[in-house]
Design a protein around this motif. Structure first.
Motif, PDB file in Angstrom:
ATOM      1  N   VAL A  63       0.827  -1.208   0.185  1.00 39.22           N
ATOM      2  CA  VAL A  63       0.048  -0.006  -0.039  1.00 39.22           C
ATOM      3  C   VAL A  63       0.855   1.155  -0.152  1.00 39.22           C
ATOM      4  CG1 VAL A  63      -1.552   1.450   1.492  1.00 39.22           C
ATOM      5  CG2 VAL A  63      -1.958  -1.081   1.047  1.00 39.22           C
ATOM      6  N   VAL A  64       1.624   1.351   0.838  1.00 37.65           N
ATOM      7  CA  VAL A  64       2.592   2.380   0.802  1.00 37.65           C
ATOM      8  C   VAL A  64       3.279   2.975  -0.268  1.00 37.65           C
ATOM      9  CG1 VAL A  64       4.746   3.590   2.162  1.00 37.65           C
ATOM     10  CG2 VAL A  64       2.918   2.405   3.274  1.00 37.65           C
ATOM     11  N   ALA A  90       2.504   6.048  -2.815  1.00 36.68           N
ATOM     12  CA  ALA A  90       3.538   7.039  -3.305  1.00 36.68           C
ATOM     13  C   ALA A  90       3.847   7.044  -4.732  1.00 36.68           C
ATOM     14  CB  ALA A  90       4.986   6.386  -2.615  1.00 36.68           C
ATOM     15  N   PHE A  91       3.270   6.170  -5.456  1.00 39.31           N
ATOM     16  CA  PHE A  91       3.404   5.975  -6.968  1.00 39.31           C
ATOM     17  C   PHE A  91       2.038   6.956  -7.181  1.00 39.31           C
ATOM     18  CE2 PHE A  91       1.786   3.863 -10.585  1.00 39.31           C
ATOM     19  CZ  PHE A  91       2.799   4.055 -11.571  1.00 39.31           C
ATOM     20  N   LEU A  92       0.946   6.729  -6.586  1.00 40.66           N
ATOM     21  CA  LEU A  92      -0.172   7.183  -7.199  1.00 40.66           C
ATOM     22  C   LEU A  92      -0.312   8.440  -6.916  1.00 40.66           C
ATOM     23  CD1 LEU A  92      -3.038   6.470  -8.531  1.00 40.66           C
ATOM     24  CD2 LEU A  92      -3.923   6.024  -6.270  1.00 40.66           C
ATOM     25  N   TYR A  93      -0.547   9.071  -5.739  1.00 32.02           N
ATOM     26  CA  TYR A  93      -0.715  10.270  -5.243  1.00 32.02           C
ATOM     27  C   TYR A  93      -0.018  11.498  -5.738  1.00 32.02           C
ATOM     28  CZ  TYR A  93      -4.304   7.716  -2.701  1.00 32.02           C
ATOM     29  OH  TYR A  93      -5.333   7.153  -2.180  1.00 32.02           O
ATOM     30  N   PRO A  94       1.381  11.400  -5.487  1.00 35.61           N
ATOM     31  CA  PRO A  94       2.186  12.585  -6.067  1.00 35.61           C
ATOM     32  C   PRO A  94       2.046  12.626  -7.643  1.00 35.61           C
ATOM     33  CG  PRO A  94       3.451  11.311  -4.605  1.00 35.61           C
ATOM     34  CD  PRO A  94       1.987  10.355  -4.755  1.00 35.61           C
ATOM     35  N   PHE A  95       2.052  11.641  -8.349  1.00 33.41           N
ATOM     36  CA  PHE A  95       2.107  11.746  -9.768  1.00 33.41           C
ATOM     37  C   PHE A  95       0.711  12.194 -10.326  1.00 33.41           C
ATOM     38  CE2 PHE A  95       5.683   9.060  -9.263  1.00 33.41           C
ATOM     39  CZ  PHE A  95       6.490   9.616  -9.848  1.00 33.41           C
ATOM     40  N   ALA A  96      -0.496  11.773  -9.569  1.00 36.76           N
ATOM     41  CA  ALA A  96      -1.831  12.051 -10.047  1.00 36.76           C
ATOM     42  C   ALA A  96      -2.366  13.564  -9.807  1.00 36.76           C
ATOM     43  CB  ALA A  96      -2.971  11.167  -9.383  1.00 36.76           C
ATOM     44  N   LEU A  97      -1.163  14.171  -9.081  1.00 35.47           N
ATOM     45  CA  LEU A  97      -1.551  15.461  -8.577  1.00 35.47           C
ATOM     46  C   LEU A  97      -0.927  16.576  -9.890  1.00 35.47           C
ATOM     47  CD1 LEU A  97      -0.710  15.702  -4.986  1.00 35.47           C
ATOM     48  CD2 LEU A  97      -2.753  15.863  -6.071  1.00 35.47           C
ATOM     49  N   GLY A  98      -0.361  16.037 -10.931  1.00 34.08           N
ATOM     50  CA  GLY A  98       0.106  16.491 -11.852  1.00 34.08           C
ATOM     51  C   GLY A  98       1.440  17.011 -11.865  1.00 34.08           C
ATOM     52  N   TRP A  99       2.333  16.379 -10.954  1.00 31.23           N
ATOM     53  CA  TRP A  99       3.769  16.857 -10.621  1.00 31.23           C
ATOM     54  C   TRP A  99       4.677  16.311 -11.928  1.00 31.23           C
ATOM     55  CZ3 TRP A  99       4.364  15.506  -4.838  1.00 31.23           C
ATOM     56  CH2 TRP A  99       3.733  16.415  -4.120  1.00 31.23           C
ATOM     57  N   THR A 100       4.111  15.504 -12.738  1.00 29.70           N
ATOM     58  CA  THR A 100       4.828  14.871 -13.779  1.00 29.70           C
ATOM     59  C   THR A 100       3.495  14.925 -14.817  1.00 29.70           C
ATOM     60  OG1 THR A 100       4.534  12.627 -13.376  1.00 29.70           O
ATOM     61  CG2 THR A 100       6.392  13.782 -12.360  1.00 29.70           C
ATOM     62  N   PRO A 101       4.048  14.611 -16.156  1.00 25.63           N
ATOM     63  CA  PRO A 101       3.328  14.335 -17.396  1.00 25.63           C
ATOM     64  C   PRO A 101       2.298  13.170 -17.331  1.00 25.63           C
ATOM     65  CG  PRO A 101       5.287  14.811 -18.178  1.00 25.63           C
ATOM     66  CD  PRO A 101       5.339  14.878 -16.674  1.00 25.63           C
ATOM     67  N   PHE A 102       3.355  12.035 -16.627  1.00 31.52           N
ATOM     68  CA  PHE A 102       2.590  10.625 -16.225  1.00 31.52           C
ATOM     69  C   PHE A 102       1.704  10.753 -15.277  1.00 31.52           C
ATOM     70  CE2 PHE A 102       2.992   6.662 -13.846  1.00 31.52           C
ATOM     71  CZ  PHE A 102       2.296   6.018 -15.183  1.00 31.52           C
ATOM     72  N   ASP A 103       0.540  10.210 -15.468  1.00 31.20           N
ATOM     73  CA  ASP A 103      -0.789   9.975 -14.496  1.00 31.20           C
ATOM     74  C   ASP A 103      -1.057   8.656 -14.423  1.00 31.20           C
ATOM     75  OD1 ASP A 103      -3.124  10.283 -13.057  1.00 31.20           O
ATOM     76  OD2 ASP A 103      -4.248  11.121 -14.741  1.00 31.20           O
ATOM     77  N   PRO A 104      -0.624   8.018 -13.077  1.00 30.68           N
ATOM     78  CA  PRO A 104      -0.708   6.551 -12.970  1.00 30.68           C
ATOM     79  C   PRO A 104      -2.337   6.341 -12.632  1.00 30.68           C
ATOM     80  CG  PRO A 104       0.380   7.576 -11.046  1.00 30.68           C
ATOM     81  CD  PRO A 104       0.303   8.621 -12.148  1.00 30.68           C
ATOM     82  N   LEU A 162      -8.998  -0.378  -4.890  1.00 33.78           N
ATOM     83  CA  LEU A 162      -7.804  -1.060  -4.335  1.00 33.78           C
ATOM     84  C   LEU A 162      -7.233   0.229  -2.962  1.00 33.78           C
ATOM     85  CD1 LEU A 162      -5.876  -2.137  -7.349  1.00 33.78           C
ATOM     86  CD2 LEU A 162      -6.797  -3.652  -5.673  1.00 33.78           C
ATOM     87  N   ILE A 163      -7.153   1.227  -3.087  1.00 33.52           N
ATOM     88  CA  ILE A 163      -6.154   2.169  -2.209  1.00 33.52           C
ATOM     89  C   ILE A 163      -7.078   3.365  -2.039  1.00 33.52           C
ATOM     90  CG2 ILE A 163      -4.792   3.190  -4.099  1.00 33.52           C
ATOM     91  CD1 ILE A 163      -2.414   2.770  -2.236  1.00 33.52           C
ATOM     92  N   ASP A 164      -6.827   3.845  -0.814  1.00 33.61           N
ATOM     93  CA  ASP A 164      -7.349   5.163  -0.472  1.00 33.61           C
ATOM     94  C   ASP A 164      -6.547   5.976   0.607  1.00 33.61           C
ATOM     95  OD1 ASP A 164      -8.106   4.425   2.228  1.00 33.61           O
ATOM     96  OD2 ASP A 164      -9.959   3.736   1.353  1.00 33.61           O
TER      97      ASP A 164
END
Length: 189
Positions: A97-98, A102-116, A170-172
């Protein structure tokens, strides 16, 4: 259907938090049952327009299957006095989960062009990776991981939540914070 499941999940989370905070295990079984029934009435009974479960759902949204399993296990453990999820399984779940959070939330916030988060909309690669993780967990006998992934996949296929994204099943944030705190506490011991 999703509203009922969402309210049930948030109510279950409230009951688990209350039972764990009150350490119900130390009381006789009749007291434990009475407290949980009273708490369930309080959590699901309307206070004005909304119940406590509905207020929590307004804050958290629908909870993932991971959180539901953890909350259910906490309630059962406090009622029965027996641990439902082994420490080994809980550690394995936390170690999945951790990094997932760490993979999902920071990237989904738009910090990179990749959106997991977009992978949860039916990516073959994501589903394949999830299958490999599940098979590895099954091989290692991490039963709670297998149970959660299968339950989340079935809930996703059934459309149990309003979301059509597998990540939401799966995760929240609740499960993520719980797993992170658990790993941190274990590291500090």
């Amino acid at each position: 259907m999703s509203a009922i499941l969402g309210l049930f999940g948030c109510g279950l989370l409230c009951l688990a938090a209350l039972a764990t905070a009150a350490r119900l295990r130390r009381f006789p079984i009749r007291v434990r049952i009475a407290v949980m029934l009273g708490a369930a009435l309080a959590v699901f009974a309307p206070l004005g327009d909304l119940s406590i479960a509905a207020l929590v759902r307004g804050i958290t949204g629908d909870l993932s299957v991971t959180t539901l399993v953890l909350a259910g296990a906490a309630c059962v453990a406090q009622l029965s006095g027996k641990t439902v999820i082994s420490p080994r399984d809980l550690r394995a779940l936390s170690w999945l989960v951790v990094p997932g959070a760490a993979f999902l939330y920071p990237f989904a916030l738009g910090w990179t062009p990749f959106d997991p988060y977009a992978l949860g909309y039916g990516s073959v690669g994501f589903v394949s990776a999830l299958l490999l993780v599940t098979l590895a967990a099954w091989h290692l006998r991490c039963n709670v991981v297998v149970l959660i992934v299968i339950a989340a996949a079935l809930a996703y296929l059934a459309g149990a939540y309003e979301s059509r994204n597998l990540w939401d099943y799966l995760i929240d944030p609740v499960a993520s914070v719980y797993a992170f705190v658990g790993l941190l506490a274990a590291a500090l011991d």
